[in-house]
Design an enzyme around this catalytic site. Structure first.
Site, PDB file in Angstrom:
ATOM      1  N   LYS A 130      26.969  51.508  32.618  1.00  0.00           N
ATOM      2  CA  LYS A 130      26.973  50.416  33.221  1.00  0.00           C
ATOM      3  C   LYS A 130      25.535  50.007  33.884  1.00  0.00           C
ATOM      4  O   LYS A 130      25.076  50.903  34.506  1.00  0.00           O
ATOM      5  CB  LYS A 130      27.983  50.298  34.420  1.00  0.00           C
ATOM      6  CG  LYS A 130      28.585  48.904  34.762  1.00  0.00           C
ATOM      7  CD  LYS A 130      29.592  48.891  35.962  1.00  0.00           C
ATOM      8  CE  LYS A 130      30.174  47.619  36.200  1.00  0.00           C
ATOM      9  NZ  LYS A 130      31.078  47.644  37.370  1.00  0.00           N
TER      10      LYS A 130
HETATM   11  C1  E4P Z   1      33.299  45.055  37.980  1.00  0.00           C
HETATM   12  O1  E4P Z   1      32.785  45.760  37.013  1.00  0.00           O
HETATM   13  C2  E4P Z   1      32.790  44.893  39.360  1.00  0.00           C
HETATM   14  O2  E4P Z   1      32.444  46.054  39.737  1.00  0.00           O
HETATM   15  C3  E4P Z   1      33.806  44.303  40.278  1.00  0.00           C
HETATM   16  O3  E4P Z   1      34.682  43.360  39.601  1.00  0.00           O
HETATM   17  C4  E4P Z   1      33.150  43.658  41.434  1.00  0.00           C
HETATM   18  O4  E4P Z   1      34.074  42.999  42.018  1.00  0.00           O
HETATM   19  P1  E4P Z   1      33.519  42.228  43.548  1.00  0.00           P
HETATM   20  O5  E4P Z   1      33.051  40.950  43.534  1.00  0.00           O
HETATM   21  O6  E4P Z   1      35.172  41.880  44.183  1.00  0.00           O
HETATM   22  O7  E4P Z   1      33.367  43.406  44.169  1.00  0.00           O
END
Ligand code: E4P
Length: 216
Positions: free
Chosen positions: A83
């Site tokens: 990522k």
């Molecule tokens: C996904 O890859 C992200 O890590 C996640 O959905 C972030 O979510 P949040 O905005 O609720 O922290």
């Protein structure tokens, strides 16, 4: 539509994996910090539980650092998706790591142009953050629909991974807008099966069956 679970809690992941509904996992540094265990151990364990893509995020912000960290993460298991943040260095690293044959999830996407860049950089997944847009009064679903249209116009095969999902309604709207994947916290996945009329209907059926002495 594929369902990914957005957590680094291996117990929750193992519980949900038993349902057969989980196609992958996403983590981020905040979720890893919450797990309170060494990063590589958590990712390795998750990769053993779920055979689909498991996103593990770099913490470097420069190209060289992202490549070093990305290659290290990719070695943990074949199903690791590295990522990377949607910055110029992240896009450059996406091109290089995708060229290595590594799956890449480009994260922190908040605009259609950012998603266009990620697709051109060869990303496997683009992660538009719906909930965080809603938090600032911007319609996250419009972003998903715009990306869908752009990717279809140019036949990009980058998958749209609807992220920062906070409710069952976000899941429905993402599916309607054509997202390929939705990543959600365990509680949201479980809530998708809930309906008060299902509970009420079941209660009535069971009471009638008991009264009539029905046995199967
Ligand atoms: C996904 O890859 C992200 O890590 C996640 O959905 C972030 O979510 P949040 O905005 O609720 O922290």
């Amino acid at each position: 539509m594929k369902f990914f679970v957005d957590t680094a809690d291996t117990k929750d992941i193992a519980d949900l994996a038993e349902s057969g509904m989980i196609d992958g996992v996403t983590t981020n540094p905040s979720l890893i910090a919450k797990a309170g265990r060494p990063f590589a151990d958590v990712i390795q364990e998750i990769c053993e539980i779920v055979p689909g893509p498991v996103s593990a995020e770099v913490v470097a912000t420069d190209y060289e650092g992202m490549i070093t960290e990305g290659r290290k993460l990719a070695k943990i298991a074949d199903n690791v998706a590295v990522k990377l943040p949607l910055t110029w260095d992240g896009l450059k690293a996406c091109r290089t790591l995708s060229g290595d044959g590594t799956q890449v999830n480009v994260t922190l996407c908040f605009s259609a142009n950012q998603a266009l860049l990620a697709a051109k950089a060869g990303a496997t997944f683009i992660s538009p953050f719906i909930g965080r847009l809603d938090d600032i009064n911007v319609d996250g679903m419009e972003l998903i629909a715009d990306i869908r249209q752009i990717y279809d116009n140019y036949l990009f095969d980058t998958e749209i991974l609807a992220a920062s999902i906070r409710s069952a309604n976000h899941v429905k709207l993402s599916a309607l807008a054509g997202a390929d994947v939705a990543t959600m916290p365990p509680g949201v996945i479980k809530s998708l099966a809930n309906h008060p009329l299902t509970d009420k209907g079941l209660e009535i059926f069971l009471a009638d069956a008991q009264k009539a002495g029905i046995k199967v």
